[in-house]
Write an enzyme that holds these catalytic residues in place. Structure first.
Site, PDB file in Angstrom:
ATOM      1  N   GLY A  96      44.352  54.942 -49.970  1.00 52.57           N
ATOM      2  CA  GLY A  96      43.317  53.897 -49.964  1.00 52.57           C
ATOM      3  C   GLY A  96      42.831  53.596 -48.563  1.00 52.57           C
ATOM      4  CB  THR A 148      38.813  56.947 -55.811  1.00 54.58           C
ATOM      5  OG1 THR A 148      37.691  56.194 -55.362  1.00 54.58           O
ATOM      6  CG2 THR A 148      40.049  56.068 -55.815  1.00 54.58           C
ATOM      7  CB  VAL A 183      47.452  56.583 -55.953  1.00 50.30           C
ATOM      8  CG1 VAL A 183      47.075  56.983 -54.558  1.00 50.30           C
ATOM      9  CG2 VAL A 183      46.913  55.214 -56.323  1.00 50.30           C
ATOM     10  CB  SER A 227      50.723  41.116 -53.311  1.00 51.71           C
ATOM     11  OG  SER A 227      50.109  39.850 -53.491  1.00 51.71           O
ATOM     12  CE1 TYR A 231      47.367  43.567 -56.688  1.00 51.40           C
ATOM     13  CE2 TYR A 231      48.201  41.341 -56.364  1.00 51.40           C
ATOM     14  CZ  TYR A 231      47.678  42.513 -55.845  1.00 51.40           C
ATOM     15  OH  TYR A 231      47.474  42.622 -54.486  1.00 51.40           O
ATOM     16  CB  ALA A 248      52.362  46.349 -60.103  1.00 53.82           C
TER      17      ALA A 248
HETATM   18  P1  NDP Z   1      40.314  47.045 -51.205  1.00 50.44           P
HETATM   19  O1  NDP Z   1      39.867  46.712 -52.585  1.00 50.44           O
HETATM   20  O2  NDP Z   1      39.528  46.581 -50.040  1.00 50.44           O
HETATM   21  O3  NDP Z   1      40.536  48.636 -51.078  1.00 50.44           O
HETATM   22  C1  NDP Z   1      41.288  49.289 -52.039  1.00 50.44           C
HETATM   23  C2  NDP Z   1      41.597  50.687 -51.582  1.00 50.44           C
HETATM   24  O4  NDP Z   1      42.427  51.301 -52.574  1.00 50.44           O
HETATM   25  C3  NDP Z   1      40.357  51.540 -51.444  1.00 50.44           C
HETATM   26  O5  NDP Z   1      40.542  52.426 -50.375  1.00 50.44           O
HETATM   27  C4  NDP Z   1      40.312  52.302 -52.761  1.00 50.44           C
HETATM   28  O6  NDP Z   1      39.679  53.556 -52.659  1.00 50.44           O
HETATM   29  C5  NDP Z   1      41.797  52.492 -53.014  1.00 50.44           C
HETATM   30  N1  NDP Z   1      42.085  52.745 -54.427  1.00 50.44           N
HETATM   31  C6  NDP Z   1      41.878  51.940 -55.480  1.00 50.44           C
HETATM   32  N2  NDP Z   1      42.266  52.546 -56.624  1.00 50.44           N
HETATM   33  C7  NDP Z   1      42.740  53.763 -56.266  1.00 50.44           C
HETATM   34  C8  NDP Z   1      43.274  54.851 -56.966  1.00 50.44           C
HETATM   35  N3  NDP Z   1      43.422  54.854 -58.304  1.00 50.44           N
HETATM   36  N4  NDP Z   1      43.645  55.948 -56.277  1.00 50.44           N
HETATM   37  C9  NDP Z   1      43.498  55.985 -54.943  1.00 50.44           C
HETATM   38  N5  NDP Z   1      42.996  54.990 -54.211  1.00 50.44           N
HETATM   39  C10 NDP Z   1      42.620  53.889 -54.872  1.00 50.44           C
HETATM   40  O7  NDP Z   1      41.811  46.484 -51.135  1.00 50.44           O
HETATM   41  P2  NDP Z   1      42.640  45.794 -49.948  1.00 50.44           P
HETATM   42  O8  NDP Z   1      42.440  46.529 -48.701  1.00 50.44           O
HETATM   43  O9  NDP Z   1      42.396  44.353 -50.001  1.00 50.44           O
HETATM   44  O10 NDP Z   1      44.121  46.012 -50.501  1.00 50.44           O
HETATM   45  C11 NDP Z   1      44.963  47.061 -50.056  1.00 50.44           C
HETATM   46  C12 NDP Z   1      46.364  46.782 -50.580  1.00 50.44           C
HETATM   47  O11 NDP Z   1      46.789  45.509 -50.143  1.00 50.44           O
HETATM   48  C13 NDP Z   1      46.459  46.767 -52.106  1.00 50.44           C
HETATM   49  O12 NDP Z   1      47.667  47.351 -52.522  1.00 50.44           O
HETATM   50  C14 NDP Z   1      46.460  45.284 -52.424  1.00 50.44           C
HETATM   51  O13 NDP Z   1      47.087  45.011 -53.650  1.00 50.44           O
HETATM   52  C15 NDP Z   1      47.233  44.739 -51.245  1.00 50.44           C
HETATM   53  N6  NDP Z   1      47.001  43.341 -50.993  1.00 50.44           N
HETATM   54  C16 NDP Z   1      45.755  42.864 -50.653  1.00 50.44           C
HETATM   55  C17 NDP Z   1      45.575  41.522 -50.417  1.00 50.44           C
HETATM   56  C18 NDP Z   1      44.258  40.940 -50.039  1.00 50.44           C
HETATM   57  O14 NDP Z   1      44.169  39.701 -49.959  1.00 50.44           O
HETATM   58  N7  NDP Z   1      43.223  41.722 -49.783  1.00 50.44           N
HETATM   59  C19 NDP Z   1      46.683  40.571 -50.558  1.00 50.44           C
HETATM   60  C20 NDP Z   1      47.939  41.163 -50.913  1.00 50.44           C
HETATM   61  C21 NDP Z   1      48.071  42.496 -51.122  1.00 50.44           C
HETATM   62  P3  NDP Z   1      38.094  53.745 -52.940  1.00 50.44           P
HETATM   63  O15 NDP Z   1      37.363  53.131 -51.785  1.00 50.44           O
HETATM   64  O16 NDP Z   1      37.919  55.199 -53.040  1.00 50.44           O
HETATM   65  O17 NDP Z   1      37.800  52.999 -54.216  1.00 50.44           O
END
Ligand code: NDP
Length: 254
Positions: free
Chosen positions: A19, A44, A70, A148, A161, A164
């Site tokens: 990601g 993705t 993923v 998280s 969520y 997980a």
């Molecule tokens: P974003 O929504 O900004 O980005 C999500 C990323 O995950 C993108 O790069 C997306 O790729 C990728 N992604 C989503 N689904 C898939 C998949 N099936 N296979 C591969 N890649 C995938 O998320 P954040 O940066 O905010 O979050 C990143 C992590 O941090 C996550 O695990 C989230 O749960 C965790 N988190 C975030 C918080 C927040 O407040 N933002 C708080 C706590 C935890 P693409 O661009 O190609 O879609």
């Protein structure tokens, strides 16, 4: 000088960051590459993978993007197989990719439950399994799972969520105990609320209410998480394993 040392913290390392197109994963990928690692960032889509390659190349940093869903264990085997063939087996794995869907438990359908668990939890299992053999052989490795705050607190509408993210903590602790003797650390970083695409749909009223719960009185930035990941991935964090590092501005202080 301190800056030069930071720039070489991950010299010689190969980091697989899932990601890496946006938000937290993008910041981690850039931070790691700036610290000297070769970074393989996942997206993705083909366009997303190209954007990672272009970004790193424009910054004159080592690495490229690859397409990987993923939630698909077969794709994980195939893509990690490709990395092996090209001598790019990761010494650092960051399981960052995640999705957050909002729904009350009574309305969550089987497909939705399975998608959230597959993307946020099973992905970390399959990816860790795919890379751990080479880390064991090299007696060196770092696995960082992005959890998280909701993995500890839960949240209404987030039973899948939160389950997980709580699961990642158990996975982290178990694997850390299995591989510690081979100089491999496994940790979880649990962010609070970070300003990214994931949180941008939260309305102003809710944002204000959330800010009240954060002693540092600001939302997190992706770089706040990336700096913690850099610490854990580098020699600075070499004696930390099985831990959950809360990076949340003081929310949920125990
Ligand atoms: P974003 O929504 O900004 O980005 C999500 C990323 O995950 C993108 O790069 C997306 O790729 C990728 N992604 C989503 N689904 C898939 C998949 N099936 N296979 C591969 N890649 C995938 O998320 P954040 O940066 O905010 O979050 C990143 C992590 O941090 C996550 O695990 C989230 O749960 C965790 N988190 C975030 C918080 C927040 O407040 N933002 C708080 C706590 C935890 P693409 O661009 O190609 O879609």
């Amino acid at each position: 000088m301190a800056i030069e040392k930071t720039l070489t913290l991950l010299e010689g390392e190969i980091a697989l960051v899932t990601g890496a197109t946006r938000g937290i994963g993008k910041s981690i990928a850039d931070e790691f590459a700036q610290a000297g690692a070769t970074v393989i960032g996942t997206a993705t889509t083909k366009e997303g993978a190209e954007s990672i390659s272009n970004r790193l190349s424009n910054l004159n940093l080592n690495g490229h993007g690859i397409v990987l869903d993923v939630a698909n264990s077969e794709q994980i085997s195939k893509e990690v197989g490709n990395l092996k063939e090209t001598d790019l087996m990761p010494s650092i794995l960051v399981n960052n990719a995640g999705i957050s869907l909002d729904n009350l438990l009574m309305r969550i359908k089987k497909d939705e439950w399975e998608k959230v668990i597959a993307t946020n939890l099973s992905s970390a299992f399959y990816l860790s399994k795919a890379v751990i053999g080479s880390m064991l052989k090299n007696r060196h490795g770092r696995i960082i799972n992005i959890g998280s705050v909701q993995g500890s607190t839960g949240a209404p509408g987030h039973s899948h969520y939160s389950a997980a993210k709580a699961g990642l903590i158990g996975l982290t602790k178990s694997l850390a105990q299995e591989v510690g003797s081979r100089n491999i650390t496994v940790n979880t970083i649990s962010p609070g609320y970070v300003s990214t695409d994931m949180t941008k749909q939260i309305d102003d009223k809710m944002n204000q209410a959330l800010l009240e719960t954060i002693p540092l009185k600001r939302f997190g930035k992706p770089i706040d998480i990336a700096k913690t990941a850099l610490y854990l991935a580098s020699s600075l964090g070499s004696y930390i394993t099985g831990e959950t590092i809360n990076v949340n501005g003081g929310m949920n202080m125990l």
